[in-house]
Design an enzyme around this catalytic site. Structure first.
Site, PDB file in Angstrom:
ATOM      1  N   PRO A 257       2.635   3.852   7.858  1.00 57.23           N
ATOM      2  CG  PRO A 257       1.905   6.451   8.270  1.00 57.23           C
ATOM      3  CD  PRO A 257       3.275   5.722   7.571  1.00 57.23           C
TER       4      PRO A 257
ATOM      5  CG  ASN B 248       3.166   2.506  -5.937  1.00 53.02           C
ATOM      6  OD1 ASN B 248       2.502   3.286  -6.972  1.00 53.02           O
ATOM      7  ND2 ASN B 248       3.139   3.321  -4.307  1.00 53.02           N
TER       8      ASN B 248
ATOM      9  CE  LYS C   4      24.805   7.065  -5.953  1.00 55.98           C
ATOM     10  NZ  LYS C   4      26.211   7.057  -7.059  1.00 55.98           N
TER      11      LYS C   4
ATOM     12  CB  ALA D  63      -2.696   7.611  -2.572  1.00 58.37           C
TER      13      ALA D  63
ATOM     14  CG  PHE E 240      -9.585   3.546  -5.318  1.00 56.07           C
ATOM     15  CD1 PHE E 240     -10.263   4.529  -5.065  1.00 56.07           C
ATOM     16  CD2 PHE E 240      -9.363   2.983  -6.318  1.00 56.07           C
ATOM     17  CE1 PHE E 240     -11.032   4.770  -5.799  1.00 56.07           C
ATOM     18  CE2 PHE E 240     -10.039   3.961  -7.644  1.00 56.07           C
ATOM     19  CZ  PHE E 240     -10.722   4.695  -6.856  1.00 56.07           C
TER      20      PHE E 240
HETATM   21  O1  C5P Z   1      -3.882  -2.255   1.715  1.00 52.22           O
HETATM   22  P1  C5P Z   1      -3.941  -2.144   0.774  1.00 52.22           P
HETATM   23  O2  C5P Z   1      -3.198  -0.588   0.151  1.00 52.22           O
HETATM   24  O3  C5P Z   1      -4.536  -2.479  -0.085  1.00 52.22           O
HETATM   25  O4  C5P Z   1      -5.512  -0.478   0.688  1.00 52.22           O
HETATM   26  C1  C5P Z   1      -5.345  -0.026  -0.078  1.00 52.22           C
HETATM   27  C2  C5P Z   1      -6.178   1.893   0.091  1.00 52.22           C
HETATM   28  O5  C5P Z   1      -6.014   1.898   1.299  1.00 52.22           O
HETATM   29  C3  C5P Z   1      -6.634   2.317  -0.435  1.00 52.22           C
HETATM   30  O6  C5P Z   1      -7.166   2.816  -0.732  1.00 52.22           O
HETATM   31  C4  C5P Z   1      -4.909   3.502   0.422  1.00 52.22           C
HETATM   32  O7  C5P Z   1      -4.933   4.774  -0.502  1.00 52.22           O
HETATM   33  C5  C5P Z   1      -4.931   3.353   1.407  1.00 52.22           C
HETATM   34  N1  C5P Z   1      -3.709   3.352   1.530  1.00 52.22           N
HETATM   35  C6  C5P Z   1      -3.579   4.194   2.707  1.00 52.22           C
HETATM   36  N2  C5P Z   1      -2.126   4.092   3.367  1.00 52.22           N
HETATM   37  C7  C5P Z   1      -1.234   2.725   3.713  1.00 52.22           C
HETATM   38  C8  C5P Z   1      -1.725   1.965   2.364  1.00 52.22           C
HETATM   39  C9  C5P Z   1      -3.136   2.468   1.736  1.00 52.22           C
HETATM   40  O8  C5P Z   1      -4.231   5.087   2.889  1.00 52.22           O
HETATM   41  N3  C5P Z   1      -0.545   3.203   4.250  1.00 52.22           N
END
Ligand code: C5P
Length: 412
Positions: A321, A225, A303, A289, A340
């Site tokens: 996870p 992303n 590949k 993150a 976040f």
């Molecule tokens: O569900 P979403 O990705 O919008 O949630 C964002 C928050 O969850 C951020 O704090 C992100 O770092 C954390 N997050 C996480 N593990 C994931 C997905 C998101 O820690 N697999």
């Protein structure tokens, strides 16, 4: 008082290299520096380096006839507004505490009538040894300001308190010491908060995730992303400046490690989850993150190839996870858990729901419909149990400082 004059005594330890940066900060901040290099210190930095950075002669020996004629050691010990010992080794502090004067540095320290600031750096066992504890207590009782060393990984490979505080923190402490002794002029590079609060997160471990994750499809392709990691890295820098021990678990980004931050590089969400768990316990976790929600269910060993038939290979996804949600449920849950939420619409509504769903204490929500990802500025809403605080758009470094200030307040 005119521009502050600092007499900087450099002890013999690996952290001596940071004294070069300190000289630069003092000069940039409007102060002048005269350096005294101990015999031990000269094994780590050269008099030439210090002379060039300070634009002053460097003093190394008691037995220099020319210097004793031009400026005797007694005079040198009193010509400064503040004497700073950085790094202050266990040996140097033992001599200071006992009143031993067997070289230029220790003689100056015994002869001075000026305030003294000692910035210790040593192996954790040496710092915790009863002899050093006694010496530090003696020095403090006799009016020497002894900074607390930082905690973290050290050059010797061990871990704990003993690491030299970052030069910025030493410079802030110098500002505080000068202010206490009547220096009222503003000095460049000093933090805006009150000197006594300049390391409000001292003793706290702050765990931060930042950047994207890369989820491999085959050996050359991955799902990713647009996260640049800038906001998370800025928070890590601000937390370290505030005195915290910081572990930054970083996805693949092109950013330098902020000073004083322990960085663990990872690629995938599952590696990030493992690195977060390995870094526990923490007092605060700030999960910035942009973790990929999905990964390729199976990573091809070779590949993937076009076979000319026009048929596309299937891409099956598996859910990653949720690191934040797992941390909220963990027996080692940090006391303050901050998530976040990057949203493109109904930002506050979605983020408020996310706070409850993930079990975070705070959610920092931002609208990423513009060019926030990779950009320099951010406008965030901090959603807590007691309401929502919306901050105006500002550089990511300022968002970081604002957040760290609120974290420090929560622990105050
Ligand atoms: O569900 P979403 O990705 O919008 O949630 C964002 C928050 O969850 C951020 O704090 C992100 O770092 C954390 N997050 C996480 N593990 C994931 C997905 C998101 O820690 N697999």
């Amino acid at each position: 008082m005119a521009d502050p004059r600092i007499l900087l005594v450099i002890g013999g330890g690996i952290a001596a290299y940071k004294s070069c940066e300190l000289v630069r900060l003092i000069r940039k901040g409007g102060g002048s520096v005269a350096c005294v290099l101990t015999e031990g210190g000269s094994h780590f930095v050269t008099a030439m380096t210090l002379a060039a950075l300070s634009e002053n002669p460097v003093h190394t020996t008691l037995w220099d006839l020319k210097n004793e004629v031009e400026m005797g050691h007694i005079q040198l010990s009193r010509a400064a507004d503040l004497v700073v010992v950085c790094p202050a080794t266990a040996d140097l502090m033992a001599k200071m505490a006992a009143g031993i004067a067997d070289d230029l540095a220790t003689t100056l320290l015994l002869a001075t009538d000026k305030p003294v600031l000692a910035v210790p750096a040593m192996n954790v066992r040496m710092w915790q040894h009863p002899a050093t504890r006694r010496n530090v207590a003696t020095l403090r009782a006799s009016g020497v300001t002894v900074m607390e060393p930082d905690e973290g990984a050290m050059a010797c490979g061990e871990f704990g308190p003993g690491r030299l505080p970052e030069p910025e923190a030493v410079w802030a402490e110098i500002g505080a010491a000068l202010a206490t002794h009547g220096h009222s002029q503003p000095l460049e590079g000093q933090p805006d908060f009150a000197p006594e609060r300049h390391r409000p997160l001292f003793g706290k471990h702050v765990l931060i995730t930042a950047g994207p994750t890369h989820e491999p499809i085959d050996p050359v392709r991955y799902i990713a992303n647009r996260s640049s990691g800038k906001q998370g890295f800025a928070i890590a820098a601000a937390a370290a400046e505030a005195g915290a021990r910081v572990t930054l678990v970083a996805g693949p980004v092109h950013l330098p490690t902020p000073p004083g931050v322990d960085r663990v590089d990872v690629e995938t969400a599952r590696q990030m989850a493992a690195a977060v768990e390995a870094a526990l316990p923490a007092d605060v976790a700030v999960m910035v993150a942009a973790v990929a929600d999905w990964r390729a269910a199976e990573e091809a060993g070779q590949k993937l190839k076009k076979d000319g038939s026009g048929k596309v290979p299937p891409l099956h996804l598996a859910e990653n996870p949720d690191i934040l949600a797992a941390l909220a449920q963990s027996p080692q849950r940090p006391r303050l858990l901050v998530g976040f939420a990057a949203e493109t619409e109904r930002v506050i509504d979605h983020a408020t729901a996310k706070r409850a769903r993930k079990g975070a204490d705070w959610i920092v929500a931002n609208d990423v419909s513009g060019d926030v990802m990779g950009g320099h500025a951010n406008a965030v809403h901090i959603i807590t149990a007691s309401g929502t605080e919306s901050l105006p758009e500002m550089p990511k470094e300022d968002v970081a400082r604002a957040l760290v200030e609120r974290i420090a307040d929560a622990f105050a």
